[in-house]
Write an enzyme that holds these catalytic residues in place. Structure first.
Site, PDB file in Angstrom:
ATOM      1  N   CYS A  64       1.503   3.773  -3.067  1.00  0.00           N
ATOM      2  CA  CYS A  64       0.538   4.784  -3.521  1.00  0.00           C
ATOM      3  C   CYS A  64       0.129   5.730  -2.402  1.00  0.00           C
ATOM      4  O   CYS A  64      -0.157   6.899  -2.652  1.00  0.00           O
ATOM      5  CB  CYS A  64      -0.724   4.105  -4.071  1.00  0.00           C
ATOM      6  SG  CYS A  64      -0.412   3.265  -5.629  1.00  0.00           S
ATOM      7  N   HIS A  65       0.056   5.216  -1.174  1.00  0.00           N
ATOM      8  CA  HIS A  65      -0.529   6.040  -0.102  1.00  0.00           C
ATOM      9  C   HIS A  65       0.518   6.644   0.832  1.00  0.00           C
ATOM     10  O   HIS A  65       0.165   7.454   1.689  1.00  0.00           O
ATOM     11  CB  HIS A  65      -1.514   5.194   0.716  1.00  0.00           C
ATOM     12  CG  HIS A  65      -2.666   4.685  -0.097  1.00  0.00           C
ATOM     13  ND1 HIS A  65      -3.760   5.458  -0.390  1.00  0.00           N
ATOM     14  CD2 HIS A  65      -2.876   3.493  -0.709  1.00  0.00           C
ATOM     15  CE1 HIS A  65      -4.607   4.750  -1.140  1.00  0.00           C
ATOM     16  NE2 HIS A  65      -4.094   3.557  -1.355  1.00  0.00           N
ATOM     17  N   CYS A  75       0.801  -1.221   0.000  1.00  0.00           N
ATOM     18  CA  CYS A  75       0.000   0.000   0.000  1.00  0.00           C
ATOM     19  C   CYS A  75       0.838   1.277   0.000  1.00  0.00           C
ATOM     20  O   CYS A  75       0.404   2.310  -0.514  1.00  0.00           O
ATOM     21  CB  CYS A  75      -0.928   0.036   1.215  1.00  0.00           C
ATOM     22  SG  CYS A  75      -1.685  -1.552   1.620  1.00  0.00           S
ATOM     23  N   HIS A  81       4.511  12.362  -9.773  1.00  0.00           N
ATOM     24  CA  HIS A  81       4.641  10.904  -9.905  1.00  0.00           C
ATOM     25  C   HIS A  81       5.579  10.530 -11.046  1.00  0.00           C
ATOM     26  O   HIS A  81       6.758  10.369 -10.840  1.00  0.00           O
ATOM     27  CB  HIS A  81       3.255  10.284 -10.068  1.00  0.00           C
ATOM     28  CG  HIS A  81       3.255   8.793  -9.966  1.00  0.00           C
ATOM     29  ND1 HIS A  81       3.515   8.138  -8.791  1.00  0.00           N
ATOM     30  CD2 HIS A  81       3.065   7.833 -10.895  1.00  0.00           C
ATOM     31  CE1 HIS A  81       3.495   6.827  -9.002  1.00  0.00           C
ATOM     32  NE2 HIS A  81       3.220   6.620 -10.271  1.00  0.00           N
ATOM     33  N   MET A  86      -7.672   2.234  -7.747  1.00  0.00           N
ATOM     34  CA  MET A  86      -7.316   1.294  -6.677  1.00  0.00           C
ATOM     35  C   MET A  86      -7.550  -0.134  -7.174  1.00  0.00           C
ATOM     36  O   MET A  86      -8.647  -0.475  -7.609  1.00  0.00           O
ATOM     37  CB  MET A  86      -8.203   1.593  -5.457  1.00  0.00           C
ATOM     38  CG  MET A  86      -8.125   0.563  -4.364  1.00  0.00           C
ATOM     39  SD  MET A  86      -6.591   0.660  -3.390  1.00  0.00           S
ATOM     40  CE  MET A  86      -6.681  -0.914  -2.528  1.00  0.00           C
ATOM     41  N   HIS A 122      -1.341   9.321 -15.976  1.00  0.00           N
ATOM     42  CA  HIS A 122      -0.245   8.393 -15.656  1.00  0.00           C
ATOM     43  C   HIS A 122       0.510   8.119 -16.948  1.00  0.00           C
ATOM     44  O   HIS A 122       0.244   7.139 -17.650  1.00  0.00           O
ATOM     45  CB  HIS A 122      -0.811   7.103 -15.055  1.00  0.00           C
ATOM     46  CG  HIS A 122       0.237   6.261 -14.384  1.00  0.00           C
ATOM     47  ND1 HIS A 122       1.114   5.483 -15.098  1.00  0.00           N
ATOM     48  CD2 HIS A 122       0.569   6.093 -13.082  1.00  0.00           C
ATOM     49  CE1 HIS A 122       1.924   4.857 -14.242  1.00  0.00           C
ATOM     50  NE2 HIS A 122       1.610   5.217 -13.008  1.00  0.00           N
TER      51      HIS A 122
HETATM   52 FE1  DHE Z   1       5.564   2.123 -11.266  1.00  0.00          FE
HETATM   53  C1  DHE Z   1       7.470   3.959 -13.484  1.00  0.00           C
HETATM   54  C2  DHE Z   1       5.940   4.533  -8.941  1.00  0.00           C
HETATM   55  C3  DHE Z   1       3.148   0.635  -9.393  1.00  0.00           C
HETATM   56  C4  DHE Z   1       5.592  -0.529 -13.355  1.00  0.00           C
HETATM   57  N1  DHE Z   1       6.458   3.957 -11.252  1.00  0.00           N
HETATM   58  C5  DHE Z   1       7.212   4.518 -12.254  1.00  0.00           C
HETATM   59  C6  DHE Z   1       7.748   5.759 -11.785  1.00  0.00           C
HETATM   60  C7  DHE Z   1       7.319   5.917 -10.495  1.00  0.00           C
HETATM   61  C8  DHE Z   1       6.514   4.782 -10.160  1.00  0.00           C
HETATM   62  C9  DHE Z   1       7.635   7.065  -9.558  1.00  0.00           C
HETATM   63  C10 DHE Z   1       8.645   6.695 -12.571  1.00  0.00           C
HETATM   64  C11 DHE Z   1      10.080   6.240 -12.419  1.00  0.00           C
HETATM   65  C12 DHE Z   1      11.044   7.075 -13.230  1.00  0.00           C
HETATM   66  O1  DHE Z   1      10.753   7.376 -14.393  1.00  0.00           O
HETATM   67  O2  DHE Z   1      12.097   7.419 -12.693  1.00  0.00           O
HETATM   68  N2  DHE Z   1       4.673   2.511  -9.475  1.00  0.00           N
HETATM   69  C13 DHE Z   1       4.987   3.554  -8.694  1.00  0.00           C
HETATM   70  C14 DHE Z   1       4.163   3.536  -7.511  1.00  0.00           C
HETATM   71  O3  DHE Z   1       4.264   4.310  -6.522  1.00  0.00           O
HETATM   72  C15 DHE Z   1       3.116   2.540  -7.726  1.00  0.00           C
HETATM   73  C16 DHE Z   1       1.852   3.294  -8.146  1.00  0.00           C
HETATM   74  C17 DHE Z   1       2.707   1.721  -6.510  1.00  0.00           C
HETATM   75  C18 DHE Z   1       3.791   0.884  -5.884  1.00  0.00           C
HETATM   76  O4  DHE Z   1       3.589   0.449  -4.759  1.00  0.00           O
HETATM   77  O5  DHE Z   1       4.825   0.662  -6.462  1.00  0.00           O
HETATM   78  C19 DHE Z   1       3.674   1.798  -8.923  1.00  0.00           C
HETATM   79  N3  DHE Z   1       4.549   0.350 -11.353  1.00  0.00           N
HETATM   80  C20 DHE Z   1       3.596  -0.047 -10.506  1.00  0.00           C
HETATM   81  C21 DHE Z   1       3.073  -1.324 -10.865  1.00  0.00           C
HETATM   82  O6  DHE Z   1       2.201  -1.990 -10.225  1.00  0.00           O
HETATM   83  C22 DHE Z   1       3.710  -1.731 -12.139  1.00  0.00           C
HETATM   84  C23 DHE Z   1       2.653  -1.707 -13.253  1.00  0.00           C
HETATM   85  C24 DHE Z   1       4.330  -3.118 -12.130  1.00  0.00           C
HETATM   86  C25 DHE Z   1       5.163  -3.348 -10.928  1.00  0.00           C
HETATM   87  O7  DHE Z   1       6.277  -2.829 -10.900  1.00  0.00           O
HETATM   88  O8  DHE Z   1       4.698  -3.959 -10.001  1.00  0.00           O
HETATM   89  C26 DHE Z   1       4.709  -0.586 -12.324  1.00  0.00           C
HETATM   90  N4  DHE Z   1       6.378   1.778 -13.098  1.00  0.00           N
HETATM   91  C27 DHE Z   1       6.327   0.584 -13.748  1.00  0.00           C
HETATM   92  C28 DHE Z   1       7.104   0.688 -14.976  1.00  0.00           C
HETATM   93  C29 DHE Z   1       7.615   1.993 -15.030  1.00  0.00           C
HETATM   94  C30 DHE Z   1       7.161   2.651 -13.825  1.00  0.00           C
HETATM   95  C31 DHE Z   1       7.259  -0.428 -16.001  1.00  0.00           C
HETATM   96  C32 DHE Z   1       8.517   2.589 -16.112  1.00  0.00           C
HETATM   97  C33 DHE Z   1       7.746   2.881 -17.353  1.00  0.00           C
HETATM   98  C34 DHE Z   1       8.618   3.344 -18.481  1.00  0.00           C
HETATM   99  O9  DHE Z   1       8.237   3.062 -19.627  1.00  0.00           O
HETATM  100  O10 DHE Z   1       9.633   4.014 -18.255  1.00  0.00           O
END
Ligand code: DHE
Length: 641
Positions: free
Chosen positions: A161-162, A158, A438, A199, A480
């Site tokens: 995101c939170h 959690c 974000h 969510m 996003h």
């Molecule tokens: Fe991510 C990018 C944060 C959930 C896959 N994700 C990012 C970035 C952030 C972020 C801050 C940008 C990074 C950068 O560019 O420097 N992500 C978060 C969260 O806080 C969140 C919402 C909840 C968590 O607890 O992590 C979260 N993210 C996910 C997922 O559930 C995803 C789909 C699969 C996983 O990792 O579990 C996921 N996030 C990704 C991916 C990117 C990403 C593949 C980069 C995308 C790209 O094309 O550059």
């Protein structure tokens, strides 16, 4: 009298939560006998499924009305139709259309109730409305062991995101005050069923059990716990140099076209798989931490940096005979971002890891990962000036042409510029933008950073030369963009685009203040998509398409689709379905832009490879554990998106 009856009603329902929370704690509460009447059945359904969005007598929620007395405001036939098929009623009935608009434009998901259940729910609403507000169920009690386990669960599932301190970010504030006012049932219903505005349905997806949901609902009603610090010395203590630089090859030891490799995250197995972009053969598989999140590349592409949610960074050398980890370090307890230094003269010299916890970034030697500096990022909010106890580092982008990283500070709402030409890697500018930042990337010129303040429904535009915000674009509910997508629109010139977690829409906005000043930083096209839940979109200069997922849609069919926007016509041309299970996630192009790879995010996961022009399937790699992000080496190193 009415209070007594209402408490009785709550007790009758409580076994639903208790029974589920009882798996190993049945000794604490003897089950209460359930009186089976339409009202008690309706109450059980209401508490289980409806109360996540609607309250009953505690006031309107942000995106759904309070239902106390709704049976007096609307005819029961209308309510029955609405509960039977909200989508259909929203299409046909003008009053329903007004309601949908009033409550944010998202049609309520079909609750999946049969006629008898609908009648029970309506009977309960009428009954409770006569009594007054529906009392909240008491939270389950947590033993100290359960408390520890639930805190860990919160951290893993959690906090992303939170926030660790629960003040919100991508998800809303669920601190003690907000959670207690929502109440046990509402908290549990949201975790169980998810919401159309982003969510995930952790319960329905069997990611959280009913026991875990009940415990989390109890935890949220307690004060949040502070997380531990992580000093430079501790980071140094974790550092493992597996292959010293002098022992690494000076030329690639294999004949693969390594610049067209794809680094693929296998999320739940904590691994990165390396695939050859031409033959699609798996070249290597490397352990890389808990729930690996993203990969970034050194500017020449030789090295990949993987960051796990547990804060471990792994450096992968793609020139080894079999690509392998050559160093590891833990700079954070919880992390999401990593980037390398790409400024002239500093190529692959440094890397930066951004922490979700503690509130800091860590600068590492780019070739060895030796920790060089830890810098705190706590500060005040950009709007209210309130001092913060938690500021998470969200996206990090290397600024073209300067020895700078643009670091998005989520809770404070600043873009910090970190200067890696200076000894202790300080923040040299804190540009006020918007809360809560974000993800994002550069425009096509590299002068502007476009970063989502997703809870504010905005993409913020920062001029990195002038070091100031130049625009704030209202794009839709919870944008996003991932890195976003840059392309040329036939009418509006250079544009960028985002999809949204909370709205079924693609927004395209101008990015050319010189050639197209009237369209710069305004939405020039907004297109309907089959669903909300959009996580990533990508394009490539050689492709006629911008491709996007809706992976977090509450509609499982939409979550499996990838939609194609035609750059030429400005329309959504078609949507394709890579697999009949899982979620379709994050299209990623190969170096030439002739193919696009899509993940089927599932325990029986796949990579589906499409022709980037015809969108016909060319190949499928099966048998992968939860493939999520994929990063083509060339495109990631050169920031092609
Ligand atoms: Fe991510 C990018 C944060 C959930 C896959 N994700 C990012 C970035 C952030 C972020 C801050 C940008 C990074 C950068 O560019 O420097 N992500 C978060 C969260 O806080 C969140 C919402 C909840 C968590 O607890 O992590 C979260 N993210 C996910 C997922 O559930 C995803 C789909 C699969 C996983 O990792 O579990 C996921 N996030 C990704 C991916 C990117 C990403 C593949 C980069 C995308 C790209 O094309 O550059």
């Amino acid at each position: 009298m009415s209070l007594v009856r209402s408490r009785l009603a709550a007790l009758v329902v409580a076994p639903f939560l208790l029974a589920s929370a009882c798996g190993d704690g049945a000794e604490r509460d003897a089950p209460t006998p359930v009186v089976d009447t339409p009202i008690t059945r309706g109450e059980a359904i209401f508490r289980r499924d409806c109360v996540g969005c609607h309250s009953l007598g505690h006031g309107d929620r942000r995106r759904a009305p309070d239902l106390l007395g709704v049976h007096q405001r609307r005819p029961s036939m209308w309510l029955s139709h609405w509960l039977t098929d909200p989508e259909h009623v929203a299409q046909k009935n003008p009053y329903a259309q007004q309601l949908v608009q009033k409550w944010g434009g998202v049609v309520m998901p079909n609750p999946g109730l049969d006629a008898a259940q609908i009648s029970d729910v309506l009977a309960f609403i009428a009954h409770q409305s006569a009594l007054g507000p529906m009392p909240h169920s008491a939270p389950v009690e947590l033993s100290s062991q359960e408390l520890d386990a639930t805190r860990r669960l919160y951290f893993e599932r959690c906090a992303g995101c939170h926030g660790t301190l629960r003040a919100g970010g991508t998800g809303p504030d669920i601190g003690q005050a907000a959670a207690t006012s929502l109440g046990t049932d509402a908290l549990a219903a949201v975790m169980r069923n998810g919401t159309p505005w982003g969510m995930p349905a952790w319960g329905r997806q069997a990611i959280l059990s009913e026991v875990e949901i009940a415990r989390l609902a109890a935890l949220l009603q307690l004060p949040p716990a502070q997380g531990p610090a992580l000093s430079l010395e501790e980071a140094k203590g974790s550092w493992e140099l597996l292959v010293p630089v002098a022992q690494r090859p000076s030329l690639p030891e294999h004949g693969w076209d390594w610049q067209d490799f794809f680094g693929v995250i296998l999320r739940d197995s904590g691994q990165v798989a390396i695939f050859d972009g031409t033959s699609r053969a798996e070249v290597a598989r490397i352990d890389a931490g808990f729930a690996v999140h993203i990969l970034r590349a050194s500017s020449d592409g030789r090295y990949l940096y993987a960051v796990g949610r547990d804060g471990w960074v792994t450096l992968i050398d793609l020139w080894s005979l079999v690509p392998k980890a050559v160093a590891r370090v833990r700079g954070c307890w919880d992390a999401r971002s990593v980037e390398s230094s790409k400024g002239a003269g500093y190529e692959q010299r440094y890397a930066i890891e951004g922490c979700y916890w503690p509130s800091q970034y860590v600068v590492l030697d780019g070739l060895t990962l030796e920790p060089l500096a830890v810098q705190g990022v706590l500060g005040e909010t950009v709007d209210t000036g309130e001092p913060l106890s938690e500021v998470r580092v969200a996206s990090i982008a290397s600024v073209p042409g300067a020895p700078l990283w643009a670091v998005s500070l989520k809770e404070s709402g600043h873009v910090a510029l970190v200067d890696y030409s200076k000894g202790d890697f300080p923040i040299v500018a804190r540009i006020p933008v918007e809360r809560f930042l974000h993800d994002g990337g550069m425009d096509s010129t590299g002068r502007y950073l476009l970063v989502a303040a997703n809870a504010k429904n905005r993409v913020e535009v920062v001029d990195l030369q002038e070091r100031q915000r130049v625009a704030s674009i209202e794009t839709g509910v919870l944008p996003h963009p991932g890195r976003g997508a840059n392309f040329i629109d036939p009418t509006f010139g250079p544009v960028n685009a985002t999809t949204h977690l909370g709205e079924p829409a693609l927004s395209v906005y101008g990015t050319d203040p010189i050639g197209h000043p009237e369209q710069a930083w305004t939405v020039v096209r907004k297109l309907a998509l089959p669903s909300s839940g959009g996580l990533f979109l990508k394009t490539h200069p050689a492709s006629p398409w911008v491709l996007m997922d809706m992976a977090l849609s509450t509609d499982p069919e939409a979550a499996r689709q990838i939609c194609a926007y035609s750059k030429q016509t400005g329309q959504i041309d078609r949507c394709i379905t890579p697999a009949s299970r899982g979620k379709a996630l994050q299209p990623e192009f190969n170096r030439a832009g002739s193919e696009v790879w899509v993940s089927v995010w599932d325990h029986a996961g796949e990579l589906v490879i499409y022709d980037a022009v015809s969108l016909e399937e060319r190949a499928r790699i099966t048998g992968l554990e939860t493939p999520t992000g994929k990063f083509n080496v060339f495109n990631t190193a050169r920031d092609v998106y």
